[in-house]
Design a protein around this motif. Structure first.
Motif, short mmCIF file in Angstrom:
data_model
loop_
_atom_site.label_atom_id
_atom_site.label_comp_id
_atom_site.label_asym_id
_atom_site.label_seq_id
_atom_site.Cartn_x
_atom_site.Cartn_y
_atom_site.Cartn_z
N ARG A 36 0.87 -1.19 0.00
CA ARG A 36 0.00 0.00 0.00
C ARG A 36 0.90 1.23 0.00
O ARG A 36 1.71 1.41 0.91
N VAL A 37 0.79 2.06 -1.02
CA VAL A 37 1.52 3.33 -1.04
C VAL A 37 0.60 4.39 -0.46
O VAL A 37 -0.52 4.56 -0.93
N VAL A 38 1.08 5.05 0.58
CA VAL A 38 0.23 6.05 1.21
C VAL A 38 1.03 7.32 1.50
O VAL A 38 2.15 7.26 1.98
N LEU A 39 0.44 8.45 1.13
CA LEU A 39 1.04 9.75 1.50
C LEU A 39 0.34 10.20 2.78
O LEU A 39 -0.83 10.56 2.76
N ASP A 61 -5.31 6.82 -1.17
CA ASP A 61 -4.15 6.73 -0.25
C ASP A 61 -2.91 7.31 -0.92
O ASP A 61 -2.11 8.01 -0.30
N GLU A 62 -2.75 6.97 -2.19
CA GLU A 62 -1.52 7.34 -2.91
C GLU A 62 -1.42 8.85 -3.14
O GLU A 62 -0.32 9.37 -3.36
N ILE A 63 -2.53 9.56 -3.11
CA ILE A 63 -2.46 11.02 -3.27
C ILE A 63 -2.69 11.73 -1.94
O ILE A 63 -2.79 12.96 -1.89
N GLY A 64 -2.79 10.96 -0.87
CA GLY A 64 -2.83 11.56 0.47
C GLY A 64 -4.19 12.05 0.94
O GLY A 64 -4.26 12.83 1.89
N THR A 65 -5.27 11.59 0.31
CA THR A 65 -6.61 12.03 0.73
C THR A 65 -6.92 11.48 2.13
O THR A 65 -6.98 10.26 2.30
N ARG A 123 -13.86 6.51 6.08
CA ARG A 123 -12.69 5.65 6.20
C ARG A 123 -11.45 6.54 6.34
O ARG A 123 -11.24 7.47 5.56
N ASP A 124 -10.66 6.23 7.37
CA ASP A 124 -9.48 7.03 7.70
C ASP A 124 -8.26 6.49 6.94
O ASP A 124 -7.96 5.29 7.00
N ARG A 125 -7.56 7.38 6.23
CA ARG A 125 -6.40 6.98 5.42
C ARG A 125 -5.30 6.28 6.23
O ARG A 125 -4.75 5.27 5.79
N ARG A 133 -7.11 2.69 -2.51
CA ARG A 133 -5.66 2.75 -2.81
C ARG A 133 -5.28 4.01 -3.57
O ARG A 133 -4.27 4.63 -3.32
N ARG A 134 -6.15 4.34 -4.55
CA ARG A 134 -5.86 5.55 -5.35
C ARG A 134 -5.84 6.80 -4.47
O ARG A 134 -5.03 7.69 -4.65
#
Ligand code: ATP
Length: 449
Positions: A342-345, A400-404, A423-425, A397-398
């Motif tokens: 999972r890539v997450v900002l 998460d990857e941009i930090g929403t 839902r919390d990132r 996932r999308r």
């Protein structure tokens, strides 16, 4: 090896994410790009505005001793004579006699070309200011410069601001804007470019009070990065040694971030004494291109002592693009989740380009009206995205990857009970919230301190 915090990213990964998701693109890419110039895409411009807004809020809006300014990029050329930039804003430059590559002599340790080992020419000084011409005639008299820093726009407006805003010392002027430097060795993505944006403060104090205010600003500015989520182990303050100090500075600290290339400057905080106002008020000389200022009185009348005094200046000077890069690098995490990465900002909500994503569980027409209604309602408050393409897991996932920071999911149950899931990132925890309370619930999470 430089120690990196867990989950740290290398620069190429971040550059690739930035391009793919629309944060930062190479400039004029269809023509092959322009060296060291970058464009901010749909998400990048949101995030950049958020960085600037967070700074402005902290240093102008929430203080009663600061006002703002937005000066022109083109200034009277004499400004740059008085400030010392025409004379000494220069780096030493050497060429390789074999491969002809050009280097900043300061960066070369053993005197030979880092690319081919060839012999280098003697260093010559290269002025970093971009020159252009004002008006139709391209001669010496029409030369103007693109400002290499925003600070001088503040100094030349000092009396205007003082008179218009009826301020007393101590007070400060803040400005955000573009600056241009013809850097010899730009690079490391948006870390060092030839066109960039600065956020600068000139804080004017009575002589004698400068040390106290210098300490105040060191603390304030360091804390700002921490409050916006930078991990403390990646941030430090470093005092300049006597050999590093610019000629006008009495003392200077850099706020440094642990970039993938090592510890590098994010922001400089300098005690400039009365150098700038003294230079700008000095008399114009017969040959005004050599030296000399405006000859205007830039003193302040001090009621307490009954004297006119020339204020001292503390200057916290930050880069918007460098700050944004540090926030992105610090937020980037890769985590294992159900056999996937999972890539997450983990961006602070104040910086995240999109605050909320509205996700109907499916494209079923029964769900659409409620999802659209919620989308319309939330957009009045924040930047919100609506996404109904592919599985809900993919959509999380999308985001998460941009930090929403938050996703709001509308399911069939929502039609019955008028409630949705937030839902919390970061924790991926989900809670059910009545639609009627959704805005307030999100506001508490996004804007609460
Ligand atoms: P450096 O030593 O990295 O060249 P500097 O000490 O010349 O920086 P200052 O003149 O103090 O930088 O400028 C203040 C801030 O402006 C820097 O801390 C940085 O964040 C930003 N900045 C300066 N030059 C550049 C550049 N070429 N590209 C991007 N940001 C820059």
């Amino acid at each position: 090896m430089v120690k990196r915090a867990p989950g740290k990213v290398d620069m190429e990964k971040l550059v690739s994410l930035c391009k793919r998701r629309g944060f930062v693109f190479p400039s004029s890419e269809i023509y092959g790009g322009l060296a060291s110039c970058w464009d901010y895409g749909p998400l990048g411009v949101e995030m950049k505005n958020n960085v600037k807004r967070a700074w402005w809020r902290k240093v102008v809006q929430e203080r009663d001793d600061m006002v703002g300014l937005d000066a022109a990029i083109l200034m009277h050329p004499q400004t740059w004579v008085a400030s010392g930039h025409v004379e000494s804003f220069a780096d030493p430059l050497s060429d390789c006699k074999s491969c002809r590559q050009r280097w900043r002599t300061d960066d070369i340790k053993d005197g030979r070309c880092p690319a081919c080992g060839g012999e280098l020419t003697e260093p010559r000084m290269f002025n970093l200011m971009f020159k252009t011409f004002m008006g139709p005639v391209e001669d010496e008299a029409s030369v103007v410069y693109l400002r290499p820093e925003t600070a001088q726009g503040i100094f030349v407006n000092f009396q205007n601001v003082l008179n218009a805003s009826r301020r007393k010392l101590p007070f400060g002027i803040a400005q955000i804007g573009k600056a241009f430097r013809n850097e010899i060795t730009p690079g490391n993505f948006i870390f060092r470019t030839r066109e960039f944006e600065q956020m600068e403060i000139e804080y004017f104090v009575k002589p004698g009070a400068e040390e106290e205010w210098f300490q105040h600003w060191l603390k304030e500015r360091f804390q700002w990065y921490l409050d916006l989520g930078i991990q403390p182990e990646n941030l430090r303050l470093r005092q300049h040694g006597p050999d590093e100090l610019a000629h006008y500075a009495r003392d200077c600290y850099d706020v440094e971030y642990l970039f993938p290339m090592g510890w590098m400057e994010l922001e400089g905080i300098a005690n400039r004494g009365d150098y700038d106002l003294r230079q700008h008020s000095s008399p114009p000389e017969a040959d005004s291109r050599a030296s000399g200022g405006s000859g205007k009185d830039l003193t302040v009348y001090d009621e307490e002592s009954g004297q006119h005094i020339l204020p001292y200046v503390i200057e916290p000077s930050a880069g918007v693009d460098r700050g944004l890069l540090a926030f992105l690098l610090d937020a980037y995490h890769e985590e294992e989740d159900k056999d996937e990465i999972r890539v997450v900002l983990r961006l602070h909500p104040a910086l995240a380009p999109i605050k909320v994503a509205v996700l109907p569980l499916s494209r079923n027409e029964k769900l659409v009206p409620l999802a659209r209604e919620i989308y319309a309602q939330l957009r009045r408050h924040w930047m919100v995205q609506y996404d109904d393409a592919q599985s809900i897991g993919r959509r999380y996932r999308r985001q998460d990857e941009i930090g929403t920071p938050y996703c709001v999911t509308i399911d069939f149950q929502s039609l019955e009970d008028k409630a949705v899931t937030i839902r919390d990132r970061d924790t991926m925890a989900q809670v059910r919230v009545p639609v009627a309370e959704l805005v307030e619930e999100l506001r508490g999470r996004i804007e609460g301190d």
